[in-house]
Design an enzyme around this catalytic site. Structure first.
Site, short mmCIF file in Angstrom:
data_model
loop_
_atom_site.label_atom_id
_atom_site.label_comp_id
_atom_site.label_asym_id
_atom_site.label_seq_id
_atom_site.Cartn_x
_atom_site.Cartn_y
_atom_site.Cartn_z
CE LYS A 63 -4.33 0.93 2.48
NZ LYS A 63 -4.98 0.74 3.79
O1 G3P Z 1 -7.75 1.81 6.05
C1 G3P Z 1 -8.18 3.02 5.52
C2 G3P Z 1 -9.57 3.44 5.93
O2 G3P Z 1 -10.49 2.41 5.73
C3 G3P Z 1 -9.66 4.13 7.26
O3 G3P Z 1 -10.96 4.33 7.71
O4 G3P Z 1 -12.60 5.07 9.42
O5 G3P Z 1 -10.14 5.56 9.73
O6 G3P Z 1 -11.48 6.77 8.01
P1 G3P Z 1 -11.30 5.49 8.77
#
Ligand code: G3P
Length: 218
Positions: free
Chosen positions: A83
């Site tokens: 990633k």
């Molecule tokens: O892994 C990336 C993403 O899914 C993060 O989610 O909820 O931290 O914005 P969030």
């Protein structure tokens, strides 16, 4: 639509995997840090639980450093997807790694233009963040619709992974928009099961069956 779990927690992954509906895993440096083990060890353990793509994110910010970090991560297991963030250096690293046959998930995508750049760099996956756009008052789901449309227009092979999904509605809307993958926290996957009519219906079926066939108390 493929379901990925957005967690590095092994207990959550074991539970999700036991349902037979988890196709892969996404992690990020924040999620790895929460588990308190170096990324190499944690993603190796994850690969033993889930047989599918497992995204492991680089923490370098300069292209050459990202490339060597990506090469090391990719050696951990055949299912590792490297990633890289959607920066100029991240895209440079994505182009180089992809040319080398390494699958790259380009993350932190917040615009359709950024998604076009990632596809042109040969990304295996693009990760647009729905919830974080909602957080700033935008409609994150519009981004998923735009990217799937643009990729369809040109036949790009890059898979759209709807990320930062915070609710079952986010998952359903991503599926309607044609996202190839939805990655979600364990809590959201668990919530997808719930419907009060399922519980009510099952309760009634079991009561009716028991009434007909089980001996009643005098
Ligand atoms: O892994 C990336 C993403 O899914 C993060 O989610 O909820 O931290 O914005 P969030």
């Amino acid at each position: 639509m493929k379901f990925f779990l957005d967690t590095a927690n092994l207990d959550e992954l074991k539970k999700g995997a036991s349902w037979g509906i988890v196709d892969g895993v996404t992690t990020n440096p924040s999620l790895i840090a929460k588990e308190g083990r170096p990324i190499e060890e944690q993603v190796a353990a994850i690969c033993k639980i889930v047989d599918g793509d497992v995204s492991a994110e680089v923490v370098s910010t300069e292209a050459n450093a990202m490339i060597s970090e990506g090469l090391k991560l990719a050696k951990i297991h055949k299912n590792i997807v490297v990633k890289c963030p959607l920066t100029r250096d991240g895209i440079k690293a994505c182009s180089a790694l992809s040319k080398d046959g390494i699958r790259v998930n380009v993350t932190l995508c917040f615009s359709a233009g950024q998604a076009l750049i990632a596809a042109k760099a040969g990304a295996y996956i693009i990760s647009p963040f729905v919830g974080r756009l909602d957080d700033i008052g935008w409609t994150g789901m519009e981004l998923i619709k735009s990217i799937t449309q643009i990729y369809r227009n040109y036949g790009y092979k890059t898979q759209v992974l709807a990320a930062s999904l915070r609710s079952p509605t986010h998952v359903i809307d991503s599926a309607l928009a044609g996202a190839h993958i939805g990655t979600m926290p364990f809590k959201v996957l668990d919530m997808l099961f719930n419907h009060p009519l399922t519980d009510k219906g099952l309760d009634q079926f079991l009561k009716d069956y028991a009434k007909a066939f089980q001996p009643q108390n005098a």
